[in-house]
Scaffold this active site. Structure first.
Site, PDB file in Angstrom:
ATOM      1  N   THR A 185      52.536  34.654  24.735  1.00 49.49           N
ATOM      2  CA  THR A 185      52.283  34.833  26.107  1.00 49.49           C
ATOM      3  C   THR A 185      52.213  33.234  26.706  1.00 49.49           C
ATOM      4  O   THR A 185      51.497  32.399  25.937  1.00 49.49           O
ATOM      5  CB  THR A 185      51.145  35.550  26.379  1.00 49.49           C
ATOM      6  OG1 THR A 185      50.175  34.810  25.847  1.00 49.49           O
ATOM      7  CG2 THR A 185      51.492  36.942  26.105  1.00 49.49           C
ATOM      8  N   GLU A 334      51.851  41.679  26.009  1.00 45.26           N
ATOM      9  CA  GLU A 334      50.740  42.362  25.032  1.00 45.26           C
ATOM     10  C   GLU A 334      50.759  44.050  25.227  1.00 45.26           C
ATOM     11  O   GLU A 334      50.280  44.611  24.456  1.00 45.26           O
ATOM     12  CB  GLU A 334      49.237  42.054  25.831  1.00 45.26           C
ATOM     13  CG  GLU A 334      48.773  40.519  25.438  1.00 45.26           C
ATOM     14  CD  GLU A 334      49.189  39.826  26.614  1.00 45.26           C
ATOM     15  OE1 GLU A 334      50.153  40.075  27.420  1.00 45.26           O
ATOM     16  OE2 GLU A 334      48.528  38.776  26.865  1.00 45.26           O
ATOM     17  N   LYS A 443      34.550  38.971  44.335  1.00 41.64           N
ATOM     18  CA  LYS A 443      33.561  40.139  44.224  1.00 41.64           C
ATOM     19  C   LYS A 443      32.502  39.920  45.161  1.00 41.64           C
ATOM     20  O   LYS A 443      31.516  39.268  45.005  1.00 41.64           O
ATOM     21  CB  LYS A 443      33.094  40.069  42.606  1.00 41.64           C
ATOM     22  CG  LYS A 443      34.188  40.596  41.892  1.00 41.64           C
ATOM     23  CD  LYS A 443      33.980  39.732  40.454  1.00 41.64           C
ATOM     24  CE  LYS A 443      35.244  39.754  39.683  1.00 41.64           C
ATOM     25  NZ  LYS A 443      36.012  38.523  39.606  1.00 41.64           N
ATOM     26  N   TRP A 448      35.198  44.793  45.824  1.00 39.71           N
ATOM     27  CA  TRP A 448      36.189  43.806  45.463  1.00 39.71           C
ATOM     28  C   TRP A 448      37.313  43.540  46.966  1.00 39.71           C
ATOM     29  O   TRP A 448      37.751  44.394  47.463  1.00 39.71           O
ATOM     30  CB  TRP A 448      37.059  44.285  44.375  1.00 39.71           C
ATOM     31  CG  TRP A 448      36.062  43.964  43.070  1.00 39.71           C
ATOM     32  CD1 TRP A 448      35.197  43.600  42.837  1.00 39.71           C
ATOM     33  CD2 TRP A 448      36.891  44.315  41.762  1.00 39.71           C
ATOM     34  NE1 TRP A 448      34.764  43.571  41.517  1.00 39.71           N
ATOM     35  CE2 TRP A 448      35.766  44.029  40.750  1.00 39.71           C
ATOM     36  CE3 TRP A 448      37.916  44.856  41.172  1.00 39.71           C
ATOM     37  CZ2 TRP A 448      35.929  44.292  39.454  1.00 39.71           C
ATOM     38  CZ3 TRP A 448      38.040  44.853  39.796  1.00 39.71           C
ATOM     39  CH2 TRP A 448      36.948  44.870  38.914  1.00 39.71           C
TER      40      TRP A 448
END
Lengths: 546, 546
Positions: A185, A334, A443, A448
């Protein structure tokens, strides 16, 4: 009590054998840098892939050892996909678009013994050679007449090796959990990390890809594979296609719209997979040519798009111009990568076009084989109500359990969930909507706020050229949004006009606590907003301004 | 080196959880013997299935122990499909249409601790009870008000058990090779033999079923499951449907054409699976009603047919009357069952209708996950040229490795192939054409002659009512065909007219060495020609007649 059924390991070689024996004459079409078309078949690809078993043995690449590729999408790269993995060696597909320093790090980290490279990458190879002491040889993916003039020790010719090798009659048989492919990655922070796929994960993922509500490949398909073979197994297309005998069209390095169009037309492509950027360019090129080109000659039915979210207008254009359904899928290196696919439900049969579009712009539903959930800051699972916003976690047989060489340490929580780093909602039908990256979300008092949503809104203000929303420290709410605006050249927006614009479009508690007009915003080398720098610079902004 | 991917066991409970969480509101529709419709959802079925875990524990049915079902296709039977297997117990689906003696043998052989039965089977249960000493209890699949008056010890009510049980929060996790379901083959010779499927084989088979070129189920499908749940996992439909969230329509005991038609219409069925006999009746009923029924209201797109070969005219009628594609699949209880599916190839796109029909009447192409081959009498593999005739052998993760309790001894050859007992050709595209059962084929001087092909030809002779072709001993050729003909009432064909009829239709060496005109032919209880008796009676026929 155990069942009394056969138990044969799930090995990639079994799909190659299937394709060769049941779809042996099905074409693999490659176009090289000069636009020349090369045709081969699954039968020939499989035979040549089996020669790679003895080639790797001769080169002393042992079972479980990796070799690297630096190559575009072409038949030789595909042969390596099947041959290296089928031999029980590891195919490490390297992204040649990375900085040379990153490639160097990756190949050294993986300890690749050989590098198979397209002649086009000679300049890159010459740059890399001095820094790759563990590479014992370089294998040019061409025949003897095309061998590049490159000054490396132990330069080998792929076609000469193949011509001299005998094909093993049978593939080796080994544990299905054996490593098969390796992909790093790029990672926004720290060094690239390797994801080491197993045969089992690859095969189950390919089963998942072939399902009707997933990529839905069939023997009738001709698939244009624009997504690079070095990018997360090319979404598993090389494996899934062989599993059902689909024709593969590999476009090589030329991904300009006209080249894509010609391949779609000449090879009767029914489906094509690539990132939205490719399709934006393609549609822009196509727009003025729609009347002169006979689009009805295209057999294209579906376009697969992933990597980033395709804009709504793109989905509409494919639908209206060509009757093509844009299938929006989402995943990560992933996760092999398929996590969600935007296939319709029964309720969409006869639904209003706008409702179907609403579905298509989302990231799709999880396919069987993947579990997913969204969790709040305390790790508690949130409802799939389309409203609750939480970090997206995934679990399943084609999800990573850890990075190569344990880089990054433990990556799963106690229940085996992998945190994607993305923030999302999930609606009652299971469609995922990504709203932000976790590191960019604000946050505020346990709730959020999506930085991306505010940015997307404010850039439609006529005086705004670009905008960034970042979290800044707040004594009561912990974090609050700060909006940084770069005006359009010649315009001079006021703080208040920006806030007024937003106030009718977002809820009150999402409203930025302050707006800063800036001359320019910092970017990464690849053009993304460099929010880390902005967060550092404006960390104490609210304390100062109060 | 092993890959670094998650490795979670392939358990049936994971598809139940998937269906409940991603397609929780999707309907499971059952119709009972009285024609009443019952609706439930995957979420409810999954919750009730999880209660079965604690019910089985309470009943002292231990991990790995079997329970039997005697039930039609309904939601309670489906709950047992998921709950019993999810609990790690074995679901033994018993065919209630067998002779009571066979059922008795099967349940005793399996050592089932409990029998779950539909109230409709009370007469059968009363017949069985005295002969099943190992059965500790009988569970009626109904609620308290519908409990049948049946004199058995330890009669339990399914709905009472469910009401009293708590659903386990999590399914147990165990080895994916654990036994899941058990199904006995009726077998033409000897006692029935059990096939013990594992979770792994069932899951891989369900993946195979969901593929686009296989049964191609999707979340958009509403599937009428006519094939019984006690028949080879109902072709895996209960598992494959849950894997993609398809609606299931379970017709109960009433399989008359009108009942089927009403369900297709009312439940918007897009696909339906059943044996050709069901469809023959259905089409015969439909034919005179085509103008009065509004067939355009049906959403039916595909019909799955297997078990025996659907006639060409049936395929044409579905196509011409309803625009429905008949998907012909083939397999055996020993193969889970899917081996081949008659999905088209790219070459059939735009092909002449007759060519597509030619494909559809064949048994289909092998799906990925199955290997198949035809071999000659010496076991040598024969080419897939559409001409070579050999015994069909199969291999793969959803093929038997041995029968339950090792009945019948070793069933695989040294290379792991299972002999199907069928004789077939395979064409270059991979389509299998079954030509005979191995025991009925005539082995003449190393070449094989299909008894079925000759029988199918000669019954089109105007004077022939029924015919049988059997192998009789021959001193030179080992076996030669003998043709037995039962004339139509009132007709009186001569030997020569029969031979003349055949001589223009088959190659010379296939010509029967003799023709015997008989008054009648012997049949089994289920109406099949009793060739064993004929072979015994006519064994020395040629020696005598020469």
């Amino acid at each position: 009590m155990l069942g009394l059924m056969q138990n044969r390991p799930l090995l990639i070689s079994t799909i190659v054998d299937y394709a060769a024996s049941c779809h042996g004459e099905r074409n693999i079409v490659s176009r090289d840098a000069d636009g020349l078309i090369h045709r081969t078949t699954y039968a020939v690809v499989a035979e040549r892939a089996r020669r790679l078993v003895s080639i790797l043995r001769t080169l002393n690449v042992n079972f479980g050892q990796p070799v690297a590729t630096l190559a575009w999408n072409n038949f030789r790269h595909l042969e390596l996909y099947y041959g290296v993995t089928g031999a029980g060696r590891i195919l490490h597909t390297v992204n040649p678009r990375l900085f040379a320093e990153q490639i160097q790090y990756i190949i050294n980290h993986a300890e690749d013994g050989y590098v198979f490279f397209d002649p086009a990458f000679v300049p890159l190879v010459e740059q890399l050679v001095p820094f790759l002491p563990q590479v014992r040889g370089w294998i040019a993916l061409c025949d003897a007449t095309d061998m590049p003039a490159v000054k490396v020790e132990n330069l080998l010719c792929y076609e000469d090796l193949l011509a001299a090798a005998e094909a093993d009659r049978d593939w080796p048989v080994f544990d299905e959990n054996t490593a098969a492919t390796l992909c790093y990655t790029s990672g926004t922070t720290g060094n690239p990390k390797g994801v080491l796929y197993s045969h089992r994960s690859t095969m189950l993922h390919a089963f998942g890809a072939c399902a009707t509500d997933s990529l839905a490949f069939s023997a009738c398909d001709s698939i244009l594979v624009i997504v690079p073979l070095f990018h997360a197994n090319a979404w598993s297309i090389p494996f899934a296609a062989a599993m059902c005998g689909a024709k593969l069209v590999l476009p090589g390095p030329r991904l300009d719209p006209e080249s894509i169009y010609r391949l779609l037309e000449q090879e009767g492509c029914t489906t094509a997979g690539g990132i939205p950027t490719i399709w934006l360019n393609f549609l822009a090129w196509l727009e003025p040519r729609r009347s002169s080109l006979d689009l009805s000659r295209l057999k294209l039915k579906r376009v697969l798009a992933g990597g980033t979210a395709p804009p709504r207008a793109m989905i509409e254009k494919f639908r209206d111009w060509m009757g093509v359904f844009l299938l929006h899928a989402w995943g990560m290196t992933e996760t092999s990568p398929i996590v969600t696919v935007g296939a319709p439900l029964a309720k969409h049969d006869g639904a209003a076009p706008a409702e179907i579009l609403d579905m298509q712009v989302r990231q799709g539903r999880q396919v069987y084989g993947i579990e997913l959930r969204i969790v709040d800051a305390e790790g508690q699972a949130l409802p799939h109500d389309g409203q609750s916003v939480g970090e997206l976690k995934v679990r399943g047989n084609w999800v990573i359990s850890g990075y190569f060489k344990a880089e990054g340490g433990r990556v799963l929580d106690d229940d085996g969930w992998f945190a994607t780093g993305d923030v999302a909602t999930i609606d009652p039908d299971g469609y995922v909507q990504l709203t932000d990256r976790l590191k960019d979300v604000i946050k505020s008092g346990g709730e959020w706020i999506s930085s991306i949503e505010i940015e997307n809104l404010i850039v439609s203000h006529p005086d705004v050229f670009e905008a960034a929303v970042i979290a800044v420290h707040h004594p009561v709410w912990q974090e609050r949004p700060l909006l940084l605006v770069q005006p359009r050249p010649g315009s001079n927006p006021t703080k208040q006009s920006i806030l007024d614009f937003l106030s009718t479009r977002i809820v009150k508690w999402w409203m930025p606590d302050d707006v800063v007009i800036v001359e320019s915003l910092p970017h990464t080398a690849t053009g993304k907003l460099l929010k880390t720098e902005l967060r550092a610079r404006y960390h104490g902004h609210l304390a100062v301004s109060d």
